[in-house]
Design a protein around this motif. Structure first.
Motif, short mmCIF file in Angstrom:
data_model
loop_
_atom_site.label_atom_id
_atom_site.label_comp_id
_atom_site.label_asym_id
_atom_site.label_seq_id
_atom_site.Cartn_x
_atom_site.Cartn_y
_atom_site.Cartn_z
N LEU A 136 0.61 -0.98 0.05
CA LEU A 136 0.04 -0.05 0.14
C LEU A 136 0.87 1.24 -0.07
N VAL A 181 -8.78 -0.81 -7.97
CA VAL A 181 -8.06 -0.88 -6.43
C VAL A 181 -7.13 0.13 -6.11
N TYR A 184 -8.29 3.54 -4.84
CA TYR A 184 -9.32 3.65 -3.66
C TYR A 184 -8.30 3.05 -2.35
N CYS A 185 -7.33 2.50 -2.58
CA CYS A 185 -6.76 1.81 -1.48
C CYS A 185 -5.10 2.03 -1.32
N TYR A 240 -11.88 4.58 3.56
CA TYR A 240 -10.59 4.00 3.10
C TYR A 240 -10.42 2.47 3.37
N THR A 241 -10.63 2.29 4.90
CA THR A 241 -10.49 0.74 5.27
C THR A 241 -11.65 -0.01 4.85
N TYR A 243 -12.74 0.41 1.74
CA TYR A 243 -12.38 -0.30 0.43
C TYR A 243 -11.49 -1.26 0.53
N LEU A 244 -10.61 -1.25 1.48
CA LEU A 244 -9.46 -2.27 1.81
C LEU A 244 -10.10 -3.59 2.30
#
Length: 316
Positions: A136, A181, A184-185, A240-241, A243-244
């Protein structure tokens, strides 16, 4: 016998002599200066390898193989770099060129793959039959490890998880698709979320930590503000999390590894990040009564690139 691991980046070349047990015995490094012809860069790689061997009081005769982690895609059979965007490389005979200086077996793989291999060999996922490593950072990279070997697929492109589609018709991505991805991540995505939120809340804690300049916002500032309980940052971090968690659920449903390992800059948020994902993940898992893959943080840091590259010679 020892192995040489080369971590080839857009900024630096880091080379290490690595033992059978996966310990770095000696290192050498130099600037990549990627604008140069590839032949000059490869020569510097070889020179660094020789310097590292000298530091370890070893010679080429003690070397079993050389592994190279690259920020791109290589053909394992031919030793050709198919493409490496950060270096501007395409169809580069990396194995043949390096063997002009050091005539040993040479193995090449993507840098995220070798980092995942390092963790599976000497880090947090050691002992796991299968694992997925996710970086990440500026983007999102991934490495798939099965039975102690990297899985690169039929065409050397498995593990490009940052370009899985997460949101239909979502944010345009640098790869040319939408909703990847990576949009967003990644750390870049988190920074973008922070900047957008600060447009409506210029007095929030994020802006204070950035000295009132949105261009100074980075991922650490957003995370630190969320840790401090700032409502704007808490809301951003939750999104954010989420999306993760959706991304990790996709990996779980498709692959179901023993462990998913998070690395890269955002992973420095530590347990704060893990706990947030672990809290959100169960709502997306299909088989809620079954165990989910363990979710852990990478342990090897900057050493992973060298160790993983070196271990290619033991596993391929």
């Amino acid at each position: 016998m020892v192995y040489i691991g080369i971590d080839l980046g857009g900024t630096n070349i880091a080379v290490g002599v690595v033992s059978e047990a996966g310990s770095i015995l000696a290192e050498a490094s130099t600037k990549t200066l990627y604008q140069r012809p590839y032949q000059e860069i490869v020569k510097d790689m070889a020179d660094c390898a020789m310097k590292a061997l000298a530091k370890a009081n070893l010679t080429v005769d003690d070397v079993k193989s050389i592994g190279i982690g690259i920020p791109g895609v290589a053909n394992q059979e031919t030793g050709m770099v198919i493409f490496c965007t950060n270096l501007g490389w395409a169809d580069i005979p990396l194995r043949d060129e390096l063997q002009k200086y050091i005539n040993k077996p040479v193995f090449i793989d993507n840098d995220a793959n070798v980092a995942g291999l390092a963790e599976s060999y000497a880090g947090v996922s050691a002992g796991c039959k299968s694992s997925v490593f996710i970086t990440l950072g500026t983007g999102v990279g991934g490495g798939i490890i099965i039975d102690g070997k990297t899985w690169t697929g039929a065409h050397s492109r498995a593990g490009e998880m940052g370009h899985l589609n997460l949101v239909v018709d979502g944010i345009p991505c640098t790869c040319g698709n939408n909703g990847c991805v990576e949009r967003y991540c990644s750390a870049t995505a988190l920074i973008h979320m922070g900047k957008q939120a600060c447009l409506g809340y210029p007095d929030c804690d994020i802006m204070k930590r950035a000295s009132g300049d949105p261009e100074k916002i980075n991922a650490k500032i957003v995370i630190d503000s969320a840790k401090a309980g700032d409502p704007v940052a808490v809301r951003i971090f939750a999104e954010y999390t989420r999306y993760l968690a959706l991304f990790i659920n996709t990996i779980t449903s498709f692959f179901d590894p023993d462990m998913i390992v998070l690395g890269g800059g955002v992973s420095h948020a530590g347990e704060f990040l893990l706990n947030a994902i672990r809290e959100q993940l169960p709502r997306y898992l299909m088989f809620k009564a079954l165990p989910a893959p363990k979710l852990e943080l990478a342990q090897l840091g900057n050493e992973a690139g060298i160790i993983g590259a070196a271990m290619l010679g033991k596993t391929i």
